[in-house]
Design a protein around this motif. Structure first.
Motif, PDB file in Angstrom:
ATOM      1  N   GLN A 163       3.945   1.395  -1.168  1.00 31.19           N
ATOM      2  CA  GLN A 163       4.596   1.453  -2.479  1.00 31.19           C
ATOM      3  C   GLN A 163       3.680   2.121  -3.492  1.00 31.19           C
ATOM      4  OE1 GLN A 163       5.367  -2.730  -2.921  1.00 31.19           O
ATOM      5  NE2 GLN A 163       7.345  -2.629  -1.889  1.00 31.19           N
ATOM      6  N   GLU A 164       2.406   1.791  -3.445  1.00 30.19           N
ATOM      7  CA  GLU A 164       1.425   2.403  -4.334  1.00 30.19           C
ATOM      8  C   GLU A 164       1.335   3.906  -4.074  1.00 30.19           C
ATOM      9  OE1 GLU A 164      -2.586   0.410  -5.660  1.00 30.19           O
ATOM     10  OE2 GLU A 164      -2.922   1.500  -3.778  1.00 30.19           O
ATOM     11  N   ARG A 180      -2.272   1.352 -13.114  1.00 24.47           N
ATOM     12  CA  ARG A 180      -1.219   2.320 -13.449  1.00 24.47           C
ATOM     13  C   ARG A 180      -0.158   1.678 -14.333  1.00 24.47           C
ATOM     14  NH1 ARG A 180      -1.671   7.879 -12.045  1.00 24.47           N
ATOM     15  NH2 ARG A 180      -2.717   8.081 -10.029  1.00 24.47           N
ATOM     16  N   GLU A 231       0.839  -1.208   0.000  1.00 21.40           N
ATOM     17  CA  GLU A 231       0.000   0.000   0.000  1.00 21.40           C
ATOM     18  C   GLU A 231       0.872   1.256   0.000  1.00 21.40           C
ATOM     19  OE1 GLU A 231      -3.378   2.262   2.745  1.00 21.40           O
ATOM     20  OE2 GLU A 231      -3.011   0.121   3.034  1.00 21.40           O
ATOM     21  N   GLU A 267      -5.003  -0.510  -7.930  1.00 22.31           N
ATOM     22  CA  GLU A 267      -4.701   0.780  -8.556  1.00 22.31           C
ATOM     23  C   GLU A 267      -3.342   0.750  -9.238  1.00 22.31           C
ATOM     24  OE1 GLU A 267      -3.758   5.434  -7.409  1.00 22.31           O
ATOM     25  OE2 GLU A 267      -4.877   4.214  -5.976  1.00 22.31           O
ATOM     26  N   ALA A 268      -2.364   0.133  -8.591  1.00 21.38           N
ATOM     27  CA  ALA A 268      -1.020   0.045  -9.170  1.00 21.38           C
ATOM     28  C   ALA A 268      -1.032  -0.811 -10.438  1.00 21.38           C
ATOM     29  CB  ALA A 268      -0.039  -0.529  -8.146  1.00 21.38           C
ATOM     30  N   GLN A 269      -1.847  -1.847 -10.468  1.00 20.90           N
ATOM     31  CA  GLN A 269      -1.960  -2.685 -11.663  1.00 20.90           C
ATOM     32  C   GLN A 269      -2.512  -1.880 -12.830  1.00 20.90           C
ATOM     33  OE1 GLN A 269      -4.377  -5.815 -10.035  1.00 20.90           O
ATOM     34  NE2 GLN A 269      -2.628  -6.995  -9.302  1.00 20.90           N
ATOM     35  N   ARG A 282      -1.888  -4.896  -5.645  1.00 20.11           N
ATOM     36  CA  ARG A 282      -2.632  -3.642  -5.481  1.00 20.11           C
ATOM     37  C   ARG A 282      -3.309  -3.260  -6.799  1.00 20.11           C
ATOM     38  NH1 ARG A 282      -3.938  -1.959  -0.588  1.00 20.11           N
ATOM     39  NH2 ARG A 282      -4.123   0.134  -1.481  1.00 20.11           N
ATOM     40  N   SER A 319       2.317   7.260  -6.526  1.00 16.30           N
ATOM     41  CA  SER A 319       1.387   8.356  -6.808  1.00 16.30           C
ATOM     42  C   SER A 319       1.969   9.708  -6.421  1.00 16.30           C
ATOM     43  CB  SER A 319       0.072   8.128  -6.046  1.00 16.30           C
ATOM     44  OG  SER A 319      -0.557   6.952  -6.504  1.00 16.30           O
ATOM     45  N   TRP A 351       5.134   1.538  -8.409  1.00 17.54           N
ATOM     46  CA  TRP A 351       3.860   0.954  -8.822  1.00 17.54           C
ATOM     47  C   TRP A 351       4.035  -0.482  -9.281  1.00 17.54           C
ATOM     48  CZ3 TRP A 351       2.312   5.918 -11.880  1.00 17.54           C
ATOM     49  CH2 TRP A 351       1.540   6.748 -11.057  1.00 17.54           C
ATOM     50  N   ALA A 383       4.096  -2.645  -6.234  1.00 16.60           N
ATOM     51  CA  ALA A 383       2.761  -2.742  -5.651  1.00 16.60           C
ATOM     52  C   ALA A 383       1.831  -3.577  -6.529  1.00 16.60           C
ATOM     53  CB  ALA A 383       2.186  -1.346  -5.453  1.00 16.60           C
ATOM     54  N   ALA A 384       1.959  -3.429  -7.842  1.00 16.29           N
ATOM     55  CA  ALA A 384       1.113  -4.182  -8.775  1.00 16.29           C
ATOM     56  C   ALA A 384       1.378  -5.679  -8.652  1.00 16.29           C
ATOM     57  CB  ALA A 384       1.372  -3.716 -10.205  1.00 16.29           C
TER      58      ALA A 384
END
Length: 215
Positions: free
Chosen positions: A78-79, A116, A76, A112-114, A110, A83, A102, A105-106
């Motif tokens: 890292q995401e 991104r 979290e 959102e990171a995926q 995560r 950002s 990201w 995190a992906a």
């Protein structure tokens, strides 16, 4: 009389020693590291205060909090660090650093990171443009509940991949494609030299420090 004075001094010294030990124990307990969950909650709280303009120190200490957690492997954080590199909150703008965090995190799951990372591979942000990876990451985010990611993936399929068979093969690949099994992204940093910048763009790569107003 002399004995009484000496005894008083001795007792004061002993009491002072115990008081000092008690103080040291209290200080030690205060400085003891709190859990990752507590630190993350504090970082999120401090971010909210900074975002609302209620923090006198701004975003810099908040970024430091998230970065420390990110370096310890918290997805979290890292995401969040990714950002903050893009929004320039407490740190200078840097696409490559954003993509680096990201990506971690992906791969840790995560959503959102995926999404991104899908966007980054679509536009070549810190990585060489790759429509297949862009599609896979966006569809992975979509499976995890990001409706907008699915729309972007379909847009890539229609305007950039084009080949229906290729899209079908990617959809089949998604059944076994797992984020945690992916190799770390290869981040490409281009020096701030105009000719290299132009060559990078032609090659499908957006340089790290190239702002949105430079396209």
């Amino acid at each position: 009389m002399t004995r009484s004075i000496l005894l008083g001094v001795f007792l004061c010294g002993v009491l002072g020693l115990f008081a000092g030990l008690g103080s040291a124990e209290t200080t030690s307990a205060t400085q003891a590291p709190v859990s990752i969950e507590e630190r993350l909650a504090q970082a999120n709280k401090d971010y909210d205060l900074a975002f609302r303009g209620l923090s006198p120190d701004g975003f810099e200490p908040v970024f430091a909090q998230f970065l420390a957690l990110a370096q310890e492997g918290n997805a979290e954080a890292q995401e969040a660090v990714g950002s903050m590199y893009i929004t320039q909150q407490g740190v200078a703008f840097d696409r490559c650093e954003a993509t680096y965090w990201w990506d971690k995190a992906a791969r840790a799951g995560r959503t959102e990171a995926q999404a991104r990372m899908g966007y980054n591979y679509w536009n070549g942000n810190g990585v060489i443009r790759d429509f297949d990876l862009a599609y896979l990451w966006l569809m992975t985010a979509a499976k995890n509940g990001d409706a907008d990611a699915k729309k972007r993936a379909k847009s890539i399929a229609k305007s950039d991949i084009v080949d229906e068979q290729r899209v079908f093969d990617l959809d089949m690949k998604l059944h076994k494609w797992r984020a945690e099994d992916q190799a770390p992204a290869i981040i490409i940093r281009v020096p701030k030299i105009f000719s290299l910048k132009m060559l990078s763009i032609i090659a499908g790569l957006t340089p790290c420090h190239m702002g949105y107003d430079e396209f």
